[in-house]
Design a protein around this motif. Structure first.
Motif, PDB file in Angstrom:
ATOM      1  N   ASN A 219       0.869  -1.160   0.000  1.00 17.14           N
ATOM      2  CA  ASN A 219       0.000   0.000   0.000  1.00 17.14           C
ATOM      3  C   ASN A 219       0.915   1.222   0.000  1.00 17.14           C
ATOM      4  O   ASN A 219       1.717   1.399   0.903  1.00 17.14           O
ATOM      5  CB  ASN A 219      -0.901  -0.005   1.235  1.00 17.14           C
ATOM      6  N   SER A 220       0.829   2.054  -1.015  1.00 16.26           N
ATOM      7  CA  SER A 220       1.753   3.175  -1.163  1.00 16.26           C
ATOM      8  C   SER A 220       1.474   4.339  -0.217  1.00 16.26           C
ATOM      9  O   SER A 220       2.303   5.208  -0.055  1.00 16.26           O
ATOM     10  CB  SER A 220       1.730   3.675  -2.612  1.00 16.26           C
ATOM     11  N   ASN A 221       0.317   4.363   0.427  1.00 14.74           N
ATOM     12  CA  ASN A 221      -0.022   5.449   1.333  1.00 14.74           C
ATOM     13  C   ASN A 221       0.149   4.974   2.777  1.00 14.74           C
ATOM     14  O   ASN A 221      -0.633   4.161   3.261  1.00 14.74           O
ATOM     15  CB  ASN A 221      -1.463   5.910   1.098  1.00 14.74           C
ATOM     16  N   PRO A 222       1.153   5.489   3.500  1.00 19.76           N
ATOM     17  CA  PRO A 222       1.402   5.014   4.866  1.00 19.76           C
ATOM     18  C   PRO A 222       0.296   5.389   5.857  1.00 19.76           C
ATOM     19  O   PRO A 222       0.248   4.848   6.960  1.00 19.76           O
ATOM     20  CB  PRO A 222       2.724   5.690   5.240  1.00 19.76           C
ATOM     21  N   ASP A 223      -0.597   6.293   5.485  1.00 22.77           N
ATOM     22  CA  ASP A 223      -1.687   6.686   6.378  1.00 22.77           C
ATOM     23  C   ASP A 223      -2.877   5.745   6.315  1.00 22.77           C
ATOM     24  O   ASP A 223      -3.813   5.873   7.102  1.00 22.77           O
ATOM     25  CB  ASP A 223      -2.160   8.112   6.051  1.00 22.77           C
ATOM     26  N   LEU A 224      -2.860   4.811   5.376  1.00 22.23           N
ATOM     27  CA  LEU A 224      -3.970   3.872   5.232  1.00 22.23           C
ATOM     28  C   LEU A 224      -3.657   2.578   5.975  1.00 22.23           C
ATOM     29  O   LEU A 224      -2.496   2.260   6.218  1.00 22.23           O
ATOM     30  CB  LEU A 224      -4.250   3.616   3.757  1.00 22.23           C
TER      31      LEU A 224
ATOM     32  N   SER B  24      -2.669  -1.068   7.101  1.00 19.01           N
ATOM     33  CA  SER B  24      -1.709  -1.975   6.480  1.00 19.01           C
ATOM     34  C   SER B  24      -1.573  -3.293   7.230  1.00 19.01           C
ATOM     35  O   SER B  24      -0.770  -4.125   6.872  1.00 19.01           O
ATOM     36  CB  SER B  24      -0.341  -1.298   6.386  1.00 19.01           C
TER      37      SER B  24
ATOM     38  N   SER C 132      -8.531   0.525   9.810  1.00 21.42           N
ATOM     39  CA  SER C 132      -7.958   1.387  10.840  1.00 21.42           C
ATOM     40  C   SER C 132      -8.531   0.996  12.203  1.00 21.42           C
ATOM     41  O   SER C 132      -9.568   0.346  12.294  1.00 21.42           O
ATOM     42  CB  SER C 132      -8.254   2.851  10.531  1.00 21.42           C
TER      43      SER C 132
ATOM     44  N   ARG D 195     -11.559   3.510   8.077  1.00 22.96           N
ATOM     45  CA  ARG D 195     -10.842   3.288   6.823  1.00 22.96           C
ATOM     46  C   ARG D 195     -10.577   1.801   6.669  1.00 22.96           C
ATOM     47  O   ARG D 195     -10.235   1.128   7.640  1.00 22.96           O
ATOM     48  CB  ARG D 195      -9.513   4.045   6.810  1.00 22.96           C
TER      49      ARG D 195
ATOM     50  N   CYS E 297      -9.174  -1.404   3.644  1.00 26.06           N
ATOM     51  CA  CYS E 297      -8.549  -1.728   2.365  1.00 26.06           C
ATOM     52  C   CYS E 297      -8.753  -3.203   2.046  1.00 26.06           C
ATOM     53  O   CYS E 297      -8.859  -4.032   2.944  1.00 26.06           O
ATOM     54  CB  CYS E 297      -7.048  -1.466   2.408  1.00 26.06           C
TER      55      CYS E 297
ATOM     56  N   CYS F 170      -8.701   1.133  -1.239  1.00 27.28           N
ATOM     57  CA  CYS F 170      -9.037   1.576   0.116  1.00 27.28           C
ATOM     58  C   CYS F 170     -10.157   2.600   0.071  1.00 27.28           C
ATOM     59  O   CYS F 170     -10.394   3.237  -0.957  1.00 27.28           O
ATOM     60  CB  CYS F 170      -7.817   2.205   0.786  1.00 27.28           C
TER      61      CYS F 170
ATOM     62  N   GLU G 184     -12.325   5.570   2.826  1.00 26.28           N
ATOM     63  CA  GLU G 184     -12.379   6.265   4.114  1.00 26.28           C
ATOM     64  C   GLU G 184     -13.809   6.684   4.415  1.00 26.28           C
ATOM     65  O   GLU G 184     -14.674   6.641   3.555  1.00 26.28           O
ATOM     66  CB  GLU G 184     -11.484   7.498   4.071  1.00 26.28           C
TER      67      GLU G 184
END
Length: 147
Positions: free
Chosen positions: A46-51, A53, A71, A76, A78, A94, A96
């Protein structure tokens, strides 16, 4: 000034109570302890660290593995789709703003089935009558060309 503070406090309390009343407790299948089967292949990232994982394997169907993460506040989530025999055709999607039962996100990759992640408890009967096939409480798949 006191009135403004009281209104702000009252509104905040109301919003918090509404959130608590929704009763949405996330995707049940990702609440279990992580084990070796939950490890995503190294290429799937996942390239977005805020999503989210912290993925858990939900199911495997026709050589494709379906993972989900969410989350801590359940807002959130994915889905990661990994075809074992075609590892370069993986996909992650993903979403939100999740606050209750609903379709979360739909992902597709050329040549692979379209996958839809739904919340635990979401009524999928309309999707299933529309051609989607339920392979897990939280995952439905369509054909490779179905949007």
């Amino acid at each position: 000034m006191k009135n403004r503070v009281f209104r702000t406090t009252a509104i905040t309390a109301l919003l918090l109570s509404l959130t608590a009343c929704s009763g949405y407790q996330g995707i049940t299948a990702v609440h279990r302890e992580m084990d070796a089967r939950d490890n995503l292949p190294a290429a799937v990232q996942n390239s977005n660290p805020d999503l989210p994982s912290d993925f858990r394997l939900l199911t495997e169907d026709a050589g494709v593995r379906y993972f989900a993460a969410e989350s801590e506040d359940f807002t959130r989530a994915c889905i990661a789709v990994h075809p074992v025999d075609k590892p370069d055709q993986w996909a992650i999607g993903c979403s939100e703003g999740i606050t209750g039962d609903r379709e979360i996100v739909t992902v597709t990759h050329t040549g692979q089935p379209t996958a839809k992640l739904v919340t635990t408890g979401f009524d999928t009967s309309a999707l299933e009558s529309g051609g989607w096939r339920k392979i897990h409480d939280n995952v439905l798949i369509g054909s490779a060309t179905q949007p």
